[in-house]
Design a protein around this motif. Structure first.
Motif, PDB file in Angstrom:
ATOM      1  N   THR A 233       0.846  -1.195   0.000  1.00 25.77           N
ATOM      2  CA  THR A 233       0.000   0.000   0.000  1.00 25.77           C
ATOM      3  C   THR A 233       0.882   1.246   0.000  1.00 25.77           C
ATOM      4  OG1 THR A 233      -0.155   0.482   2.369  1.00 25.77           O
ATOM      5  CG2 THR A 233      -1.552  -1.287   1.531  1.00 25.77           C
ATOM      6  N   SER A 234       0.249   2.354  -0.261  1.00 19.87           N
ATOM      7  CA  SER A 234       0.951   3.645  -0.207  1.00 19.87           C
ATOM      8  C   SER A 234       0.728   4.346   1.124  1.00 19.87           C
ATOM      9  CB  SER A 234       0.470   4.549  -1.354  1.00 19.87           C
ATOM     10  OG  SER A 234      -0.928   4.790  -1.250  1.00 19.87           O
ATOM     11  N   MET A 235       0.136   3.647   2.085  1.00 16.63           N
ATOM     12  CA  MET A 235      -0.143   4.250   3.389  1.00 16.63           C
ATOM     13  C   MET A 235       1.154   4.584   4.114  1.00 16.63           C
ATOM     14  SD  MET A 235      -3.309   2.101   5.048  1.00 16.63           S
ATOM     15  CE  MET A 235      -3.490   3.274   6.402  1.00 16.63           C
ATOM     16  N   THR A 236       1.112   5.663   4.866  1.00 15.28           N
ATOM     17  CA  THR A 236       2.224   6.031   5.737  1.00 15.28           C
ATOM     18  C   THR A 236       1.969   5.503   7.139  1.00 15.28           C
ATOM     19  OG1 THR A 236       1.227   8.120   6.414  1.00 15.28           O
ATOM     20  CG2 THR A 236       2.590   8.145   4.398  1.00 15.28           C
ATOM     21  N   ASN A 241      -1.727   4.803  11.839  1.00 15.10           N
ATOM     22  CA  ASN A 241      -2.088   5.127  13.220  1.00 15.10           C
ATOM     23  C   ASN A 241      -3.467   5.762  13.330  1.00 15.10           C
ATOM     24  OD1 ASN A 241       0.343   4.139  14.243  1.00 15.10           O
ATOM     25  ND2 ASN A 241       1.377   6.125  14.075  1.00 15.10           N
ATOM     26  N   GLU A 242      -3.939   6.343  12.246  1.00 22.96           N
ATOM     27  CA  GLU A 242      -5.263   6.961  12.233  1.00 22.96           C
ATOM     28  C   GLU A 242      -6.347   5.970  11.819  1.00 22.96           C
ATOM     29  OE1 GLU A 242      -4.883  10.258   9.610  1.00 22.96           O
ATOM     30  OE2 GLU A 242      -3.687  11.462  11.000  1.00 22.96           O
ATOM     31  N   THR A 243      -5.945   4.792  11.375  1.00 25.66           N
ATOM     32  CA  THR A 243      -6.896   3.775  10.933  1.00 25.66           C
ATOM     33  C   THR A 243      -7.481   3.064  12.144  1.00 25.66           C
ATOM     34  OG1 THR A 243      -5.655   3.443   8.885  1.00 25.66           O
ATOM     35  CG2 THR A 243      -7.178   1.687   9.540  1.00 25.66           C
ATOM     36  N   ALA A 244      -8.808   2.928  12.147  1.00 19.66           N
ATOM     37  CA  ALA A 244      -9.446   2.345  13.329  1.00 19.66           C
ATOM     38  C   ALA A 244     -10.564   1.369  13.011  1.00 19.66           C
ATOM     39  CB  ALA A 244      -9.995   3.459  14.218  1.00 19.66           C
ATOM     40  N   THR A 245     -11.235   1.509  11.876  1.00 18.66           N
ATOM     41  CA  THR A 245     -12.451   0.738  11.627  1.00 18.66           C
ATOM     42  C   THR A 245     -12.276  -0.263  10.482  1.00 18.66           C
ATOM     43  OG1 THR A 245     -13.363   2.276   9.989  1.00 18.66           O
ATOM     44  CG2 THR A 245     -13.795   2.751  12.329  1.00 18.66           C
ATOM     45  N   ILE A 249     -10.005  -0.212   6.863  1.00 16.62           N
ATOM     46  CA  ILE A 249      -9.194  -1.320   6.347  1.00 16.62           C
ATOM     47  C   ILE A 249      -9.615  -1.678   4.922  1.00 16.62           C
ATOM     48  CG2 ILE A 249      -8.715  -3.791   6.635  1.00 16.62           C
ATOM     49  CD1 ILE A 249      -8.808  -3.311   9.668  1.00 16.62           C
ATOM     50  N   ASP A 250     -10.928  -1.735   4.690  1.00 21.90           N
ATOM     51  CA  ASP A 250     -11.409  -2.048   3.339  1.00 21.90           C
ATOM     52  C   ASP A 250     -10.876  -1.051   2.319  1.00 21.90           C
ATOM     53  OD1 ASP A 250     -12.869  -4.384   3.688  1.00 21.90           O
ATOM     54  OD2 ASP A 250     -14.697  -3.319   4.269  1.00 21.90           O
ATOM     55  N   ALA A 251     -10.902   0.230   2.681  1.00 25.14           N
ATOM     56  CA  ALA A 251     -10.435   1.265   1.758  1.00 25.14           C
ATOM     57  C   ALA A 251      -8.959   1.082   1.440  1.00 25.14           C
ATOM     58  CB  ALA A 251     -10.693   2.652   2.343  1.00 25.14           C
ATOM     59  N   ALA A 252      -8.160   0.787   2.460  1.00 21.05           N
ATOM     60  CA  ALA A 252      -6.723   0.602   2.243  1.00 21.05           C
ATOM     61  C   ALA A 252      -6.445  -0.669   1.444  1.00 21.05           C
ATOM     62  CB  ALA A 252      -6.002   0.546   3.590  1.00 21.05           C
TER      63      ALA A 252
END
Length: 314
Positions: A233-236, A241-245, A249-252
């Protein structure tokens, strides 16, 4: 003589008019007031107000009171009629009550306003003003993901004793020996593992992916080798750390790039991977630390989010 007759008739007519007026106006009974309706509502025992949001799958319970001086006769709710007996009233009663539960809100109703109209009628055929209660149908909020923090997986070793494999469902680390030295069915629960290669360096692979690496012996003898889907993924790290739901997760996951071999190599601290287990559980893996190398105490440290009940987090 004719004049006298006319006068007598006039007096008689006036007397009859007075008598009629007196008899008609003196014995009228007051007309009963029109009925009235009061409505309160709740969802799962919690009171709501008209205009509130209600999530899909929920039902609304209405507690309705009908007051009718002219005698409770019935109630209409969105075209459905309720009788006096359903209002827990008998003939002549001036008050009736009923509890009505709506159908569960469906997916198709999400985004719409549901309108409930209540109108009572009394025994004099008088109707009440229409009482309106509205709710907005919304989707259920996405649940929080389960979190596993600082999961340390060492490199695999020739004695197969290092716990370099991980089960997302239980949060348990396993060694290859743990799988092969017992009659328990462990391999179906393992979703990925860690190894460090000479060119691949820090790498995460599914059990099936391990078969195509120099560490294939780590999964020899396993009854099941799960083909967990792994994505870059391109997530940082900050975004992780801001991901919670579950929705996060589905979006990422959907935005990630799949590795067809079930292996992600050359990992760096701060990288974020996405995965989907064979059971359909999606999640994210954040690389928080790497102790590079092939020695038995070399390792990778992971933070993991999974679409599982958050209350079972570590």
């Amino acid at each position: 003589m004719q004049k006298l007759k006319k006068n007598l008739l006039s007096i008689l007519g006036l007397s009859l008019l007075v008598l009629f007026t007196t008899s008609c106006g003196g014995d009228d009974e007051p007309v009963a007031a029109a009925p009235s309706v009061t409505v309160s509502a709740s969802v799962n025992g919690e009171a709501i107000a008209s205009g509130d949001e209600v999530i899909v799958g929920s039902s609304v319970t209405f507690d309705v009171t009908v007051n009718a001086e002219g005698g409770v006769n019935g109630l209409d709710v969105n075209g459905t009629s309720y009788t006096r007996s359903q209002l827990n009233a008998e003939a002549g009663d001036t008050q009736g009550t009923i509890s009505i539960t709506s159908s569960a809100i469906t997916e198709a109703q999400i985004g719409s306003t549901l309108v409930f109209e209540f109108q009572a009628v009394d025994d004099l055929d008088q109707t009440s003003a229409v009482v309106t209660f509205e709710v907005s149908a919304i989707a259920a909020p996405s649940p929080d993901a389960r979190s596993y923090s600082a999961v340390l997986l060492p490199v695999p070793t020739g004695d197969f004793m290092n716990e370099n494999f991980f089960s997302v469902s239980s949060g348990t680390k396993y060694s290859s020996d743990d799988v092969t030295s017992t009659s328990e069915s462990i391999s179906p629960t393992i979703d990925f593992g860690y190894y460090y290669g000479s060119s691949e360096e820090a790498s995460i692979a599914s059990p099936k992916g391990f078969e195509s690496t120099v560490f294939s012996a780590q999964v020899d003898g396993w009854s099941v080798k799960n083909a967990t889907v792994l994505k870059t993924t391109s997530m940082t790290a900050a975004q992780f750390n801001e991901t919670a739901t579950w929705a996060d997760i589905d979006a990422a996951f959907d935005a990630g790039t799949t590795d067809d071999n079930g292996i992600i190599t050359n990992l760096a601290v701060g990288s974020v991977l996405a995965f989907e287990t064979v059971d359909g559980v999606r999640g994210l893996i954040h690389i928080s630390a790497i102790d590079p190398g092939f020695e038995s105490n070399d390792s990778i440290t992971l933070d993991i989010l999974a679409q599982l009940d958050a209350t079972a987090s570590n």
